[in-house]
Design an enzyme around this catalytic site. Structure first.
Site, PDB file in Angstrom:
ATOM      1  N   CYS A  33      27.449  84.739 -17.374  1.00  0.00           N
ATOM      2  CA  CYS A  33      28.607  85.539 -17.789  1.00  0.00           C
ATOM      3  C   CYS A  33      29.848  85.221 -16.944  1.00  0.00           C
ATOM      4  O   CYS A  33      29.901  85.589 -15.769  1.00  0.00           O
ATOM      5  CB  CYS A  33      28.215  87.021 -17.665  1.00  0.00           C
ATOM      6  SG  CYS A  33      29.577  88.180 -17.770  1.00  0.00           S
ATOM      7  N   CYS A  36      31.704  88.260 -15.550  1.00  0.00           N
ATOM      8  CA  CYS A  36      30.990  88.883 -14.425  1.00  0.00           C
ATOM      9  C   CYS A  36      31.474  88.303 -13.098  1.00  0.00           C
ATOM     10  O   CYS A  36      31.559  89.011 -12.094  1.00  0.00           O
ATOM     11  CB  CYS A  36      29.477  88.676 -14.556  1.00  0.00           C
ATOM     12  SG  CYS A  36      28.762  89.520 -15.975  1.00  0.00           S
TER      13      CYS A  36
END
Length: 111
Positions: A33, A36
């Site tokens: 991700c 993230c």
């Protein structure tokens, strides 16, 4: 207290989060991700700044499906603020540092 961010799994969730004495910010993330990676410095900042009254844990979503399902995490990054088994706040997606700090200030000032 200020321990920094603690990495946990489904097996540790009850002990580290649900029965914790202090409120816990749970950061759901994934290695694949990109957003993230943007959130990680903000999470680390929250852990060091609020470490005297907040525990911060992170949980990778893919190897921990039980907690992900229980807390209805549909996208990452996701945050859940939990105190004594009660969900106080919930976000999904990248949020700005000031928005996270506002959420924490709102909920931690009553403790």
């Amino acid at each position: 207290m200020s321990k920094g961010v603690i990495t946990i799994t489904d097996a540790e969730f009850e002990t580290e989060v649900l029965t914790a004495e202090e409120p816990v910010l749970v950061y759901f993330w994934a290695s694949w991700c990109g957003p993230c990676q943007l959130m990680s410095p903000v999470i680390n900042y929250a852990a060091t700044t609020y470490g005297d009254r907040l525990k911060v844990v992170k949980m990778e979503v893919d190897p921990n499906p039980i907690t992900v399902k229980q807390y209805q995490v549909e996208g990452v990054p996701a945050l859940r603020l939990i105190n004594k088994n009660q969900l106080l706040a919930s976000t999904e997606g990248v949020i700005a540092k000031d928005k996270l700090l506002k959420i924490l200030d709102e909920h931690l000032s009553v403790n």
